[in-house]
Design a protein around this motif. Structure first.
Motif, PDB file in Angstrom:
ATOM      1  N   GLU A 211      47.792  -1.725  25.443  1.00 18.28           N
ATOM      2  CA  GLU A 211      48.816  -2.556  26.060  1.00 18.28           C
ATOM      3  C   GLU A 211      50.070  -1.731  26.338  1.00 18.28           C
ATOM      4  OE1 GLU A 211      50.224  -7.012  25.234  1.00 18.28           O
ATOM      5  OE2 GLU A 211      50.882  -5.615  23.688  1.00 18.28           O
ATOM      6  N   ALA A 212      50.429  -0.853  25.399  1.00 19.35           N
ATOM      7  CA  ALA A 212      51.599   0.014  25.579  1.00 19.35           C
ATOM      8  C   ALA A 212      51.403   0.954  26.759  1.00 19.35           C
ATOM      9  CB  ALA A 212      51.856   0.811  24.299  1.00 19.35           C
ATOM     10  N   GLN A 213      50.187   1.475  26.933  1.00 23.15           N
ATOM     11  CA  GLN A 213      49.907   2.382  28.041  1.00 23.15           C
ATOM     12  C   GLN A 213      49.977   1.665  29.380  1.00 23.15           C
ATOM     13  OE1 GLN A 213      46.135   4.137  27.030  1.00 23.15           O
ATOM     14  NE2 GLN A 213      47.023   5.500  25.496  1.00 23.15           N
ATOM     15  N   ILE A 214      49.437   0.444  29.424  1.00 21.45           N
ATOM     16  CA  ILE A 214      49.501  -0.345  30.664  1.00 21.45           C
ATOM     17  C   ILE A 214      50.952  -0.614  31.046  1.00 21.45           C
ATOM     18  CG2 ILE A 214      49.021  -2.630  31.642  1.00 21.45           C
ATOM     19  CD1 ILE A 214      46.403  -2.597  30.031  1.00 21.45           C
ATOM     20  N   PHE A 215      51.773  -0.922  30.042  1.00 21.60           N
ATOM     21  CA  PHE A 215      53.189  -1.161  30.300  1.00 21.60           C
ATOM     22  C   PHE A 215      53.852   0.081  30.877  1.00 21.60           C
ATOM     23  CE2 PHE A 215      57.558  -1.909  28.163  1.00 21.60           C
ATOM     24  CZ  PHE A 215      58.065  -2.442  29.333  1.00 21.60           C
ATOM     25  N   MET A 216      53.570   1.248  30.299  1.00 24.07           N
ATOM     26  CA  MET A 216      54.164   2.489  30.791  1.00 24.07           C
ATOM     27  C   MET A 216      53.677   2.806  32.210  1.00 24.07           C
ATOM     28  SD  MET A 216      56.375   3.500  28.585  1.00 24.07           S
ATOM     29  CE  MET A 216      56.683   1.724  28.607  1.00 24.07           C
ATOM     30  N   ASP A 217      52.411   2.548  32.484  1.00 19.39           N
ATOM     31  CA  ASP A 217      51.892   2.744  33.842  1.00 19.39           C
ATOM     32  C   ASP A 217      52.665   1.869  34.831  1.00 19.39           C
ATOM     33  OD1 ASP A 217      49.949   4.529  33.001  1.00 19.39           O
ATOM     34  OD2 ASP A 217      48.381   3.011  32.854  1.00 19.39           O
ATOM     35  N   ASN A 218      52.795   0.599  34.503  1.00 16.80           N
ATOM     36  CA  ASN A 218      53.463  -0.344  35.405  1.00 16.80           C
ATOM     37  C   ASN A 218      54.947  -0.029  35.569  1.00 16.80           C
ATOM     38  OD1 ASN A 218      51.092  -1.806  35.804  1.00 16.80           O
ATOM     39  ND2 ASN A 218      51.486  -3.172  34.069  1.00 16.80           N
ATOM     40  N   LEU A 219      55.604   0.309  34.467  1.00 18.08           N
ATOM     41  CA  LEU A 219      57.048   0.548  34.506  1.00 18.08           C
ATOM     42  C   LEU A 219      57.386   1.809  35.281  1.00 18.08           C
ATOM     43  CD1 LEU A 219      59.815  -0.416  33.584  1.00 18.08           C
ATOM     44  CD2 LEU A 219      59.493   0.843  31.444  1.00 18.08           C
ATOM     45  N   THR A 220      56.674   2.892  35.023  1.00 14.41           N
ATOM     46  CA  THR A 220      56.971   4.155  35.721  1.00 14.41           C
ATOM     47  C   THR A 220      56.612   4.049  37.202  1.00 14.41           C
ATOM     48  OG1 THR A 220      54.811   5.049  35.013  1.00 14.41           O
ATOM     49  CG2 THR A 220      56.735   5.583  33.663  1.00 14.41           C
ATOM     50  N   HIS A 221      55.573   3.287  37.515  1.00 20.21           N
ATOM     51  CA  HIS A 221      55.210   3.079  38.929  1.00 20.21           C
ATOM     52  C   HIS A 221      56.291   2.262  39.626  1.00 20.21           C
ATOM     53  CE1 HIS A 221      52.680   2.528  42.455  1.00 20.21           C
ATOM     54  NE2 HIS A 221      52.952   1.233  42.409  1.00 20.21           N
ATOM     55  N   TYR A 222      56.774   1.214  38.961  1.00 19.56           N
ATOM     56  CA  TYR A 222      57.826   0.370  39.536  1.00 19.56           C
ATOM     57  C   TYR A 222      59.097   1.179  39.798  1.00 19.56           C
ATOM     58  CZ  TYR A 222      61.736  -2.907  39.601  1.00 19.56           C
ATOM     59  OH  TYR A 222      62.895  -3.556  39.924  1.00 19.56           O
ATOM     60  N   LEU A 223      59.454   2.041  38.853  1.00 15.03           N
ATOM     61  CA  LEU A 223      60.670   2.842  38.998  1.00 15.03           C
ATOM     62  C   LEU A 223      60.489   4.014  39.954  1.00 15.03           C
ATOM     63  CD1 LEU A 223      61.878   2.931  35.283  1.00 15.03           C
ATOM     64  CD2 LEU A 223      62.814   1.563  37.144  1.00 15.03           C
ATOM     65  N   ASN A 224      59.232   4.309  40.297  1.00 19.33           N
ATOM     66  CA  ASN A 224      58.926   5.407  41.210  1.00 19.33           C
ATOM     67  C   ASN A 224      59.579   6.712  40.739  1.00 19.33           C
ATOM     68  OD1 ASN A 224      57.735   6.588  43.477  1.00 19.33           O
ATOM     69  ND2 ASN A 224      59.503   6.148  44.786  1.00 19.33           N
ATOM     70  N   LEU A 225      59.368   7.022  39.470  1.00 19.79           N
ATOM     71  CA  LEU A 225      59.982   8.215  38.892  1.00 19.79           C
ATOM     72  C   LEU A 225      59.417   9.476  39.537  1.00 19.79           C
ATOM     73  CD1 LEU A 225      60.056   7.327  35.082  1.00 19.79           C
ATOM     74  CD2 LEU A 225      61.914   7.193  36.739  1.00 19.79           C
ATOM     75  N   PRO A 226      60.269  10.459  39.810  1.00 19.51           N
ATOM     76  CA  PRO A 226      59.785  11.702  40.406  1.00 19.51           C
ATOM     77  C   PRO A 226      58.914  12.490  39.435  1.00 19.51           C
ATOM     78  CG  PRO A 226      62.094  11.913  39.796  1.00 19.51           C
ATOM     79  CD  PRO A 226      61.731  10.475  39.601  1.00 19.51           C
ATOM     80  N   GLU A 227      58.114  13.381  39.979  1.00 22.38           N
ATOM     81  CA  GLU A 227      57.257  14.229  39.149  1.00 22.38           C
ATOM     82  C   GLU A 227      58.127  15.052  38.185  1.00 22.38           C
ATOM     83  OE1 GLU A 227      53.778  17.640  39.729  1.00 22.38           O
ATOM     84  OE2 GLU A 227      54.792  16.769  41.460  1.00 22.38           O
ATOM     85  N   LYS A 228      57.704  15.118  36.945  1.00 22.00           N
ATOM     86  CA  LYS A 228      58.401  15.860  35.887  1.00 22.00           C
ATOM     87  C   LYS A 228      59.800  15.293  35.608  1.00 22.00           C
ATOM     88  CE  LYS A 228      55.890  20.152  36.822  1.00 22.00           C
ATOM     89  NZ  LYS A 228      55.977  21.594  37.141  1.00 22.00           N
ATOM     90  N   ALA A 229      59.993  14.020  35.869  1.00 17.62           N
ATOM     91  CA  ALA A 229      61.271  13.374  35.569  1.00 17.62           C
ATOM     92  C   ALA A 229      61.584  13.480  34.085  1.00 17.62           C
ATOM     93  CB  ALA A 229      61.218  11.910  35.992  1.00 17.62           C
ATOM     94  N   LYS A 230      62.874  13.529  33.762  1.00 13.56           N
ATOM     95  CA  LYS A 230      63.308  13.607  32.372  1.00 13.56           C
ATOM     96  C   LYS A 230      63.450  12.187  31.826  1.00 13.56           C
ATOM     97  CE  LYS A 230      66.134  16.824  31.081  1.00 13.56           C
ATOM     98  NZ  LYS A 230      65.164  17.742  30.476  1.00 13.56           N
ATOM     99  N   VAL A 231      62.656  11.887  30.794  1.00  8.83           N
ATOM    100  CA  VAL A 231      62.597  10.538  30.241  1.00  8.83           C
ATOM    101  C   VAL A 231      63.007  10.564  28.777  1.00  8.83           C
ATOM    102  CG1 VAL A 231      61.110   8.563  29.740  1.00  8.83           C
ATOM    103  CG2 VAL A 231      60.761   9.881  31.852  1.00  8.83           C
ATOM    104  N   LEU A 232      63.864   9.628  28.394  1.00 10.57           N
ATOM    105  CA  LEU A 232      64.276   9.465  27.002  1.00 10.57           C
ATOM    106  C   LEU A 232      63.659   8.181  26.452  1.00 10.57           C
ATOM    107  CD1 LEU A 232      66.041  10.013  24.470  1.00 10.57           C
ATOM    108  CD2 LEU A 232      67.920   8.852  25.656  1.00 10.57           C
TER     109      LEU A 232
END
Length: 254
Positions: free
Chosen positions: A40-61
């Protein structure tokens, strides 16, 4: 699994000065919550990062990362990740997974970072457990100050209305031969969970406590912090938020 999990603590013999610097460091915290839903945590991260359209190698905290389950998966998605948590034991465990683009450090979430991040995630109700309400506002300001110019932040909090409506007053949960006796209740604007158990002939008592923050509470704090609330979701599939029905309160802001 219960929503009120990262909360306050007191020990029968010697109460700690601050609960959040002790309960998360005990092995019993990780025993009680060992069966978390990683998929469930992985699905959330997939959906959230896709929604935010984060660039490749983005810096995430990953703020209040615990033992780093979200951080590790975010790194596997290709992001440069820092996991930060107040618990030294949790960070020591998380550090076993560190690599060139995945790091962990002990950090108080009320303090901003010098480095700026493209995305800051505060996940799984890791907010609202300070004794002083002003510290919640301070944390929001620290998150804002740690974002890059085009960065976004997300807080994944419980939906207080739904949690209170479905609160299970008492239950017994047995994990690794330890019988945890759990009581839950709402009092003075907080949701409490009292945990009693015995191990190796010694009795233990912990009281978890989280501020029952509603969407309106967050909106007021964000306005004071100069934060722009951009979107609100009600579950890990990023469905629309409903005040009485949604399981989660997920807020995207900058």
């Amino acid at each position: 699994m219960s929503e009120a999990q990262k909360l306050s603590t007191e020990n029968l013999v010697k109460p700690p000065e601050k609960w959040y610097s002790s309960w998360f460091d005990t092995p019993y915290y990780h025993i009680l919550y060992k069966e978390r839903n990683y998929r469930e945590a992985q699905i959330f991260m997939d959906n959230l990062t896709h929604y935010l359209n984060l660039p490749e190698k983005a810096k995430v905290l990953d703020l209040a990362c615990g033992k780093g389950r979200h951080s590790i998966y975010l790194n596997q998605l290709g992001f440069d990740v820092l996991g930060a948590d107040l618990s030294e034991n949790s960070i020591a465990e998380a550090n076993k997974n560190a690599n060139e683009t995945l790091h962990f450090k002990v950090h108080d979430m009320r303090e901003p970072f010098e480095e700026k991040y493209d995305a800051i995630f505060n996940l799984f109700t890791s907010f609202g457990y300070f004794e002083n309400d002003e510290d919640n506002l301070t944390t929001l300001k620290a998150i804002k100050d740690s974002l890059s110019e085009y960065g976004f932040a997300a807080i994944d909090f419980m939906n207080v209305n739904q949690v209170i409506d479905t609160l299970v007053p008492e239950e017994i949960k047995t994990v690794e031969d330890i019988e945890f006796h759990i009581k839950r209740y709402e009092k003075d604007g907080h949701i409490y969970k009292e945990i009693d158990f015995e191990d190796k002939g010694e009795k233990f008592h912990y009281t978890e406590k989280v501020k029952a923050l509603t969407l309106q509470d967050f909106e007021e704090m964000m306005e004071e912090a100069g934060i722009y609330l951009l979107d609100i979701f009600g579950d890990y599939k990023l469905k629309k938020f409903h005040k009485t029905e949604s399981e989660r309160l997920i807020m995207i802001f900058k």
